[in-house]
Design a protein around this motif. Structure first.
Motif, mmCIF file in Angstrom:
data_model
loop_
_atom_site.group_PDB
_atom_site.id
_atom_site.type_symbol
_atom_site.label_atom_id
_atom_site.label_comp_id
_atom_site.label_asym_id
_atom_site.label_seq_id
_atom_site.Cartn_x
_atom_site.Cartn_y
_atom_site.Cartn_z
ATOM 1 N N ALA A 93 -3.769 54.509 -56.682
ATOM 2 C CA ALA A 93 -3.774 53.049 -56.519
ATOM 3 C C ALA A 93 -2.992 52.451 -57.684
ATOM 4 O O ALA A 93 -2.062 53.064 -58.193
ATOM 5 N N ASP A 94 -3.407 51.303 -58.129
ATOM 6 C CA ASP A 94 -2.691 50.624 -59.206
ATOM 7 C C ASP A 94 -2.939 51.233 -60.578
ATOM 8 O O ASP A 94 -2.184 50.975 -61.504
ATOM 9 N N ASP A 95 -4.000 52.014 -60.710
ATOM 10 C CA ASP A 95 -4.373 52.558 -62.013
ATOM 11 C C ASP A 95 -4.201 54.084 -62.015
ATOM 12 O O ASP A 95 -5.098 54.808 -61.585
ATOM 13 N N PRO A 96 -3.063 54.583 -62.490
ATOM 14 C CA PRO A 96 -2.838 56.026 -62.467
ATOM 15 C C PRO A 96 -3.823 56.802 -63.332
ATOM 16 O O PRO A 96 -4.158 57.946 -63.032
ATOM 17 N N VAL A 97 -4.331 56.196 -64.403
ATOM 18 C CA VAL A 97 -5.307 56.883 -65.255
ATOM 19 C C VAL A 97 -6.600 57.117 -64.482
ATOM 20 O O VAL A 97 -7.171 58.213 -64.522
ATOM 21 N N ALA A 98 -7.058 56.118 -63.754
ATOM 22 C CA ALA A 98 -8.280 56.276 -62.953
ATOM 23 C C ALA A 98 -8.083 57.332 -61.872
ATOM 24 O O ALA A 98 -8.979 58.133 -61.593
ATOM 25 N N TYR A 99 -6.891 57.357 -61.279
ATOM 26 C CA TYR A 99 -6.571 58.357 -60.260
ATOM 27 C C TYR A 99 -6.696 59.765 -60.825
ATOM 28 O O TYR A 99 -7.384 60.620 -60.261
ATOM 29 N N PHE A 100 -6.048 60.018 -61.958
ATOM 30 C CA PHE A 100 -6.104 61.358 -62.547
ATOM 31 C C PHE A 100 -7.502 61.673 -63.082
ATOM 32 O O PHE A 100 -7.950 62.812 -63.006
ATOM 33 N N ARG A 101 -8.211 60.678 -63.591
ATOM 34 C CA ARG A 101 -9.581 60.901 -64.065
ATOM 35 C C ARG A 101 -10.472 61.359 -62.907
ATOM 36 O O ARG A 101 -11.248 62.307 -63.040
ATOM 37 N N THR A 102 -10.346 60.697 -61.775
ATOM 38 C CA THR A 102 -11.137 61.070 -60.603
ATOM 39 C C THR A 102 -10.808 62.487 -60.156
ATOM 40 O O THR A 102 -11.705 63.309 -59.922
#
Length: 133
Positions: A78-87
């Motif tokens: 989505a808009d937050d690549p850090v949250a994507y990789f964290r998940t």
């Protein structure tokens, strides 16, 4: 029994099918999807699982004698690549922890960017989006 996380997605479902063709027993997980492809219907066990919840992941080992893990579950950028990789990394760590706890023979993980890269999604991933932004 082989556990295929993300087993109702395109890659996961076809992986489960290939394992069935090899004579393996398969349990597939899905967090959001509920529709089982016709070629898997009645042939696999389907479990709902949020792979980011460690206790839920480990609970599968209490219900099934998991010998191998194919970890294909992942999130959508989505808009937050850090949250994507964290998940995605949390899910991977939980899969690796489960492999250790359960003493599985093998585990594998698809590259998280295979069909989820924000800048390029191949046509075979179903989105029709190609190249650039």
């Amino acid at each position: 029994m082989i556990l295929v996380t993300g087993g109702l997605g395109m890659i996961g479902a076809h992986t489960a099918r290939a394992l069935l063709d090899l004579g393996e027993d398969v349990v597939v997980t899905s967090h959001r999807r509920g529709d089982v492809p016709s070629f898997l219907d009645g042939k696999v066990v389907v479990e709902s699982l949020d792979v980011t919840i460690q206790a839920a992941f480990l609970a599968l080992g209490e219900r099934y004698a998991v010998s191998d893990i194919v970890h294909l579950a992942g999130s959508v950028p989505a808009d937050d690549p850090v949250a994507y990789f964290r998940t995605d990394m949390t899910g991977l760590f939980n899969a690796l922890d489960a492999a250790r706890v359960w003493g599985v023979r093998r585990s594998s993980r698809s590259p998280p960017t295979l069909c989820r890269a924000p800048a390029y999604t191949p046509s075979y991933c179903g989105s029709g989006r190609r190249g650039g932004r």
